[in-house]
Design an enzyme around this catalytic site. Structure first.
Site, PDB file in Angstrom:
ATOM      1  N   GLY A 239     -47.734 -48.983  10.711  1.00  0.00           N
ATOM      2  CA  GLY A 239     -46.919 -50.040  11.302  1.00  0.00           C
ATOM      3  C   GLY A 239     -45.486 -49.931  10.875  1.00  0.00           C
ATOM      4  N   PRO A 240     -44.588 -50.491  11.696  1.00  0.00           N
ATOM      5  CG  PRO A 240     -43.548 -51.588  13.457  1.00  0.00           C
ATOM      6  CD  PRO A 240     -44.869 -51.170  12.951  1.00  0.00           C
ATOM      7  N   PRO A 241     -41.756 -50.941   9.401  1.00  0.00           N
ATOM      8  CG  PRO A 241     -39.779 -49.947   8.682  1.00  0.00           C
ATOM      9  CD  PRO A 241     -40.685 -50.047   9.849  1.00  0.00           C
ATOM     10  CB  THR A 243     -45.563 -54.983  10.232  1.00  0.00           C
ATOM     11  OG1 THR A 243     -45.749 -53.675   9.717  1.00  0.00           O
ATOM     12  CG2 THR A 243     -44.607 -54.940  11.388  1.00  0.00           C
ATOM     13  N   GLY A 244     -46.007 -56.136   6.918  1.00  0.00           N
ATOM     14  CA  GLY A 244     -47.010 -56.692   6.019  1.00  0.00           C
ATOM     15  C   GLY A 244     -48.098 -55.722   5.599  1.00  0.00           C
ATOM     16  CE  LYS A 245     -46.272 -50.055   6.571  1.00  0.00           C
ATOM     17  NZ  LYS A 245     -45.178 -50.825   7.180  1.00  0.00           N
ATOM     18  CB  THR A 246     -46.988 -53.730   0.709  1.00  0.00           C
ATOM     19  OG1 THR A 246     -46.297 -52.568   1.156  1.00  0.00           O
ATOM     20  CG2 THR A 246     -47.186 -53.650  -0.767  1.00  0.00           C
ATOM     21  CD  GLU A 463     -42.115 -50.048  28.634  1.00  0.00           C
ATOM     22  OE1 GLU A 463     -43.187 -49.447  28.835  1.00  0.00           O
ATOM     23  OE2 GLU A 463     -41.099 -49.500  28.163  1.00  0.00           O
ATOM     24  CG  HIS A 466     -43.760 -46.448  32.131  1.00  0.00           C
ATOM     25  ND1 HIS A 466     -43.534 -45.180  32.565  1.00  0.00           N
ATOM     26  CD2 HIS A 466     -42.749 -46.751  31.267  1.00  0.00           C
ATOM     27  CE1 HIS A 466     -42.412 -44.729  31.992  1.00  0.00           C
ATOM     28  NE2 HIS A 466     -41.919 -45.669  31.208  1.00  0.00           N
TER      29      HIS A 466
HETATM   30  P1  ADP Z   1     -44.462 -53.386   4.717  1.00  0.00           P
HETATM   31  O1  ADP Z   1     -45.217 -52.942   3.528  1.00  0.00           O
HETATM   32  O2  ADP Z   1     -45.251 -53.296   5.992  1.00  0.00           O
HETATM   33  O3  ADP Z   1     -43.120 -52.780   4.868  1.00  0.00           O
HETATM   34  P2  ADP Z   1     -44.474 -55.840   3.294  1.00  0.00           P
HETATM   35  O4  ADP Z   1     -45.930 -56.061   3.124  1.00  0.00           O
HETATM   36  O5  ADP Z   1     -43.763 -55.288   2.127  1.00  0.00           O
HETATM   37  O6  ADP Z   1     -44.202 -54.946   4.554  1.00  0.00           O
HETATM   38  O7  ADP Z   1     -43.823 -57.200   3.749  1.00  0.00           O
HETATM   39  C1  ADP Z   1     -42.678 -57.725   3.148  1.00  0.00           C
HETATM   40  C2  ADP Z   1     -42.739 -59.228   3.105  1.00  0.00           C
HETATM   41  O8  ADP Z   1     -42.671 -59.752   4.413  1.00  0.00           O
HETATM   42  C3  ADP Z   1     -44.024 -59.753   2.539  1.00  0.00           C
HETATM   43  O9  ADP Z   1     -43.956 -59.871   1.170  1.00  0.00           O
HETATM   44  C4  ADP Z   1     -44.162 -61.098   3.216  1.00  0.00           C
HETATM   45  O10 ADP Z   1     -43.422 -62.085   2.543  1.00  0.00           O
HETATM   46  C5  ADP Z   1     -43.512 -60.877   4.547  1.00  0.00           C
HETATM   47  N1  ADP Z   1     -44.504 -60.585   5.585  1.00  0.00           N
HETATM   48  C6  ADP Z   1     -44.608 -59.425   6.274  1.00  0.00           C
HETATM   49  N2  ADP Z   1     -45.600 -59.502   7.185  1.00  0.00           N
HETATM   50  C7  ADP Z   1     -46.171 -60.712   7.048  1.00  0.00           C
HETATM   51  C8  ADP Z   1     -47.260 -61.377   7.693  1.00  0.00           C
HETATM   52  N3  ADP Z   1     -47.970 -60.784   8.669  1.00  0.00           N
HETATM   53  N4  ADP Z   1     -47.565 -62.629   7.301  1.00  0.00           N
HETATM   54  C9  ADP Z   1     -46.867 -63.224   6.322  1.00  0.00           C
HETATM   55  N5  ADP Z   1     -45.832 -62.656   5.676  1.00  0.00           N
HETATM   56  C10 ADP Z   1     -45.469 -61.423   6.021  1.00  0.00           C
HETATM   57 ZN    ZN Z   2     -40.331 -45.671  29.820  1.00  0.00          ZN
HETATM   58 MG    MG Z   3     -44.517 -51.694   2.046  1.00  0.00          MG
END
Ligand code: ADP
Ligand code: ZN
Ligand code: MG
Length: 646
Positions: A239-241, A243-246, A463, A466
């Protein structure tokens, strides 16, 4: 580079200096080495267990490791030993551990089973608490004068002299690569309990749904094992930066109530060759002893890039070793060990395909930029603990923030709170939130993504174009999702097509359909707005590349015939690298190729245009609905366009 030679006399001086250094090195290193021979290496998990049993008599904690005294004899003698020890004066450096062992043996008996142990230190906030609870003496390590001198003066000198030598020698060798040297920054961090739950992550219900199975497994592995169910070993979060992966990875550990081991891929780069691989080994060993648990490798793209093939220019050895070690460790997992490996990346396209093979990261979870409802839910999560005024309408804010990631929304909420505080308000009002939107929008990164209303409309029709063309091309895969939420810098929207099954061959008509679908977006723009825009650039590249391949590689046109005029140079089948034409093509033949390519494109353009014209009402319906809800699922799309007439 020239072949530099050092004059003879100078070389002599260098060599005698070198002997001196080696001699001194032996004098300093030997005692250290002998000391290490007597120490017993134990894993951290075992160390913790020994602390709980009070078998650790004394611990000396330094930055990298923990040393101390360990008792292996019968339990009865234990308390007496603790007493003897507390009456002695505790030292602070390593040589005094030796002295302590001698003293204890003198006080109790010569064959008391007391040894010096050593373990690698892990970031564990609970350690001190644990030691206190077990009433075990500990202290921070103070390096002895000798070792201080050794590390701060002698080693650096040796290092620089050595480096100088290497450089001089490397200069003499043709094609020598640069020496990449850095310091190990990679640290294994362990959290007993992350304290994050699934409820803290909003707007990605599908991803959470997929991970719930993993939670269930970690909580009750027996239930799965009894049924012989295979649980994924590795899950990759894309996922893009922001988006809450960590966050999601930590929530998974929190939800399952297991320890969370983490390390970041970017910390592996620029290390001495071999260190990264050793760290990976450490990480897996620690985790296995603490199962069930989760290992999380953040930003895995830093180590998981394609391993370069035979054309490697060197300089990637460290990364490759680390990656290989990772693969070895993953394959070495016994299926009955309850360790789940999670990894996150925002650049899945650069990952080595070997990582995705079955038995490795065979489960992939996609985290996308959230849609309107997701954004509202995330705003709600982050408004916890922040008093909101009655006039606040989070849905409205969500509508105004397409393309915002979770991190952006968290930032927005915080900015609003700051603003309210600055204005001395008791609660956050709608106007504060609105101003915060502006502030986040005009931040340096985001400016480029701010779409004007008419641009948004263009993207929606593009879109939709397409999607409509894909729908009416007989062999094109079904449209699984359409989105006009901007992602990254390049894509303002996308239409996701998923083939029903994996494909290994493409027929001529399938390739032509692909071209037709690529052109669909641009044609829709032309038909609706009267002129195309620059947004179709990538589509045109794709279309042209396919057409060229049809002519030059697959021999699919009558003018050229079944002749291969170029060949693929990419080592990976799934990477469409455009290839070198054979050098012996005459200009006349090349002109024919160009003509054939153009013909294919023109033909497909005409087909796409007629599809769009025939279905202009459906196109409008799809686009208008997209403008309202930003994303559209397969079912919603089919509902608008109706069932395909066979
Ligand atoms: P990534 O690792 O995808 O770059 P992070 O997990 O580090 O993103 O997200 C950074 C911060 O953004 C998190 O600590 C949280 O506060 C907020 N955040 C991101 N996505 C979500 C979500 N889906 N729900 C709630 N908070 C989120
Ligand atoms: Zn296109
Ligand atoms: Mg991260």
């Amino acid at each position: 580079m020239k072949n530099y030679k050092i004059p003879k006399e100078k070389r002599k001086i260098i060599f005698s200096a070198l002997y001196w250094i080696i001699g001194l090195g032996v004098i300093f290193i030997l005692p250290q080495f002998l000391l290490n021979l007597q120490t017993k290496e134990i894993p951290y998990a075992q160390f913790k267990r020994l602390v709980e049993e009070r078998r650790i008599l004394y611990a000396l904690i330094s930055k990298e490791e923990i040393k101390g005294l360990l008792y292996n004899g019968p339990r009865e003698g234990l308390e007496a030993l603790h007493e003897t020890l507390s009456s002695m004066e505790g030292g602070g450096d390593e040589s005094s551990l030796e002295v302590m062992v001698k003293k204890i043996k003198g006080a109790i008996s010569a064959n008391a089973d007391v040894t010096i142990f050593r373990t690698i230190r892990i970031d564990d906030p609970k350690l001190i608490e644990l030691l206190d609870r077990a009433k075990i003496d500990y202290s921070g390590a103070q390096e002895s004068f000798m070792s201080q001198f050794f590390w701060s003066t002698f080693v650096p000198i040796l290092f620089w002299v050595g480096l100088w030598f290497l450089l001089i020698r490397a200069m003499g060798r043709p094609g020598a690569g640069l020496l990449s040297i850095g310091r190990s920054k990679a640290k294994i961090a362990m959290e007993e309990d992350t304290g994050v739950k699934f409820d803290d992550v909003a707007g990605c219900e599908e991803a959470k749904e997929e991970l719930k199975e993993v939670v269930a497994f970690l909580k009750d592995p027996e239930r799965f094992r009894k049924l012989g169910a295979q649980i994924p070993k590795g899950v990759l979060l894309f996922g893009p930066p922001g988006t809450g992966k960590t966050l999601l990875a930590r929530a998974l550990a929190g939800e399952a109530g297991v320890p969370f081991y983490s390390i970041s891929g970017s910390e592996f780069v620029e290390m001495f060759v071999g260190v990264g691989a050793a760290r990976v080994r450490d990480l897996f060993n620690q985790a296995k002893q603490n199962a069930p648990c989760i290992i999380f490798i953040d930003e895995i793209d830093a180590i998981g890039k394609f391993r370069s093939g035979a054309f490697s220019m060197g300089g990637h050895e460290e990364r490759e070793q680390t990656l290989n070690q990772l693969l070895v460790e993953m394959d070495g997992f016994e299926p009955n060990i309850e360790v789940i490996l999670l990894a996150a990346t925002n650049r899945p396209e650069v990952l080595d395909p070997a990582l995705m093979r079955p038995g490795r990261f065979d489960r992939q979870v996609i985290l996308d930029a959230p849609d309107v409802n997701g954004r509202e839910a995330i705003l709600k999560v982050h408004s916890k603990g922040k008093p909101l005024h009655d006039d606040v309408d989070l849905h409205k804010i969500a509508l105004r923030t397409p393309g915002f990631s979770g991190a952006d929304l968290a930032n927005l909420m915080n900015e609003a709170a700051l603003l309210a505080a600055r204005l001395n308000c008791q609660s956050i009002r709608q106007e504060h939130l609105e101003e915060a939107v502006e502030k986040v929008l005009t931040g340096p990164e985001r400016k480029s993504r701010r779409l004007r209303e008419n641009e948004r409309k263009r993207v929606a029709y593009h879109e939709a174009g397409h999607a409509i063309v894909a729908y009416f091309c007989p062999t094109a895969p079904t449209v699984a999702k359409i989105s006009i939420i901007p992602r990254g810098k390049a894509a303002l929207g996308y239409t996701l097509q998923l083939p029903e099954e994996e494909q290994f061959l493409l027929t001529k008509s399938e390739l032509k359909d692909k071209i037709c679908v690529s052109l669909g977006g641009r044609i829709a723009e032309e038909e609706v707005f009267g002129e195309p825009s620059s947004g179709a650039q990538n589509d045109l590249e794709v279309a042209t590349e396919i057409a060229r391949s049809m002519v030059m590689r697959f021999g699919m046109t009558d003018e050229i015939g079944p002749v291969a005029l170029s060949k693929e140079t990419s080592p990976f089948l799934n990477v469409p690298v455009f290839d070198e034409p054979h050098t012996n093509i005459s200009p006349e033949l090349m002109a024919l190729v160009d003509k054939a390519v153009k013909e294919i494109i023109e033909e497909e353009k005409a087909r796409a245009t007629s599809i769009i014209r025939d279905n202009i009402d459906k196109l409008k319906d799809v686009a208008e609905k997209l403008l309202v809800q930003e994303v559209m699922s397969e079912d919603e799309f089919k509902e608008i366009v109706g069932l395909k007439e066979e």
